[in-house]
Write an enzyme that holds these catalytic residues in place. Sequence first.
Site, PDB file in Angstrom:
ATOM      1  N   SER A 137      41.539  32.043  46.396  1.00  0.00           N
ATOM      2  CA  SER A 137      40.387  32.949  47.215  1.00  0.00           C
ATOM      3  C   SER A 137      39.709  34.352  45.980  1.00  0.00           C
ATOM      4  CB  SER A 137      41.898  33.617  48.335  1.00  0.00           C
ATOM      5  OG  SER A 137      41.245  35.430  48.537  1.00  0.00           O
ATOM      6  N   LYS A 138      38.882  34.033  46.924  1.00  0.00           N
ATOM      7  CA  LYS A 138      38.526  35.301  45.738  1.00  0.00           C
ATOM      8  C   LYS A 138      39.275  36.580  45.504  1.00  0.00           C
ATOM      9  CE  LYS A 138      34.136  34.680  47.839  1.00  0.00           C
ATOM     10  NZ  LYS A 138      32.689  35.839  48.809  1.00  0.00           N
ATOM     11  N   ARG A 139      40.072  36.892  46.135  1.00  0.00           N
ATOM     12  CA  ARG A 139      41.130  37.608  45.751  1.00  0.00           C
ATOM     13  C   ARG A 139      42.081  37.526  45.105  1.00  0.00           C
ATOM     14  NH1 ARG A 139      38.400  39.472  50.596  1.00  0.00           N
ATOM     15  NH2 ARG A 139      39.019  37.359  51.441  1.00  0.00           N
ATOM     16  N   GLN A 140      42.304  35.928  44.481  1.00  0.00           N
ATOM     17  CA  GLN A 140      43.094  36.187  43.956  1.00  0.00           C
ATOM     18  C   GLN A 140      43.142  36.717  41.882  1.00  0.00           C
ATOM     19  OE1 GLN A 140      43.847  32.839  45.182  1.00  0.00           O
ATOM     20  NE2 GLN A 140      45.740  32.512  45.257  1.00  0.00           N
TER      21      GLN A 140
END
Length: 484
Positions: free
Chosen positions: A261-264
Amino acid sequence: MSFKDNKDYSEIRVRFAPSPTGFLHVGGLRTALFNYLFAKKNNGKFILRIEDTDRKRYVPGAIKNLISTMKTLGLHYDEGPDVGGNYRPYIQSERTELYRKFAQKLIDSGNAYYCFCTEERLIKIRDEQRKKKLNPIYDGKCRDLSKEEVEEKLSQNIPFVIRLKFPKEGKTIFYDKIREKVEVENSLVDDQVLIKSDGFPTYHLANVVDDHLMKITHIIRGEEWLSSVPKHIFLYKSFGWEVPKFVHLPLLLNPDRSKLSKRQGDIAVENYLEKGYLPEALINFIALLGWHAPDDKEIYSLKELEHAFSLKRINKASAVFDIEKLNWMNGWYLRNLDINYIVEQAKPFFEKSGIDISDNRKYLKVIQNARARVFRLSEITEHSKMFYENLEFTDEDKALINEENSQKIYSYFIKNLKITDRWSNEDINSFVKKAIGELGIKGKNFYFPVRLALFGKCHGPDLPIIFGILGRDEAIRRLQKLII
Ligand code: GLU
């Protein structure tokens, strides 16, 4: 409609269309790379278009960063914000008038409608749908307002959005190069907002309008956009435009098979460059995420990829982002690319550590030694600083240094090195051999104290490497300091 690869086009045109909501992440890089490679392979054009119509998610500086990362990686585009082209501007926020015009056309043709529903109402219906475990989509309240009703509300300045009047019956069937035939029940598709209450278009309208106006032939992007295709096809058809070919790339997963995910946070390409991964290794590694080479060869330069790439060898299955493989590959490039290139690439890491590398002869040897031992450029300083800094010894080290045998070896070295003026690897090897013979000390009893004195550790590179890097004077200086 079936999928014909590239035969019927006078010119293949593809685009990378990122939204500047942060750093370029590895998934975005994979999309950019596959578009670039497809264009190169087919003598086509690769276009960079910035999709920045979602003002809430806009991050200042993101465009600049994205452009510089793409340049560092060698993904040069033929048209784009900073290079121009026949279809400029390439930044959507500079094209907003255009989208409103096209939205109006859809209203006029009956394929879109004004929606005056308040945010509160929309939240309420979504909540109710969720409770009933239904797909949360707009319930169509404003879909069939009469012309008069619409005009009245507009004259009262009631805020509105413009929605797509997506058919409620039937199915949308389309072909994707990777997913093949895809069928979607129309009743499951939302009446997508096309123009928001702030007057800005949503991604869907702007994307379709621009792909058409910019004559994009193939849409290559991540699988997460597959579900938007029915809306897009409806838009193309409503405008009477030809539908481009679709290529949705398989998902990227972590090794535990969770979505990358982008949020990682850790997946920004810039972070990888900062951590000392080489552009060549990143490109090679990313190319193999969801694509395989004809001969299962693993090491590919960008130029080689430009020749070898083909959509046919993109896998359906998700691709696992395996950092161990990236490390291995980066290590390979560190060892095999031209030494002068690695010398340059490593410089910023030394500068950051405050190590003075102005002695070019020494620095070259330092890199020759270190690049064989690391996976990343950032680790090179750790394997090199002992050649520059004063060594620090533990009590245990000191005990070994002070042993009679060690002292004997040091004295022998100081005396005999002084009179040696030859300094090749073989010279050092024969010097060491002679020392072992004359002193009668061998194995680790010999090597450990010598390495400790010169390198700071009992284990490490072979002596000719250490001597070669330090040079005679520095080697003698280090030994002299330890004589008691
Ligand atoms: N702006 C979209 C994104 O951020 C582009 C999707 C597409 O390529 O159509 O990924």
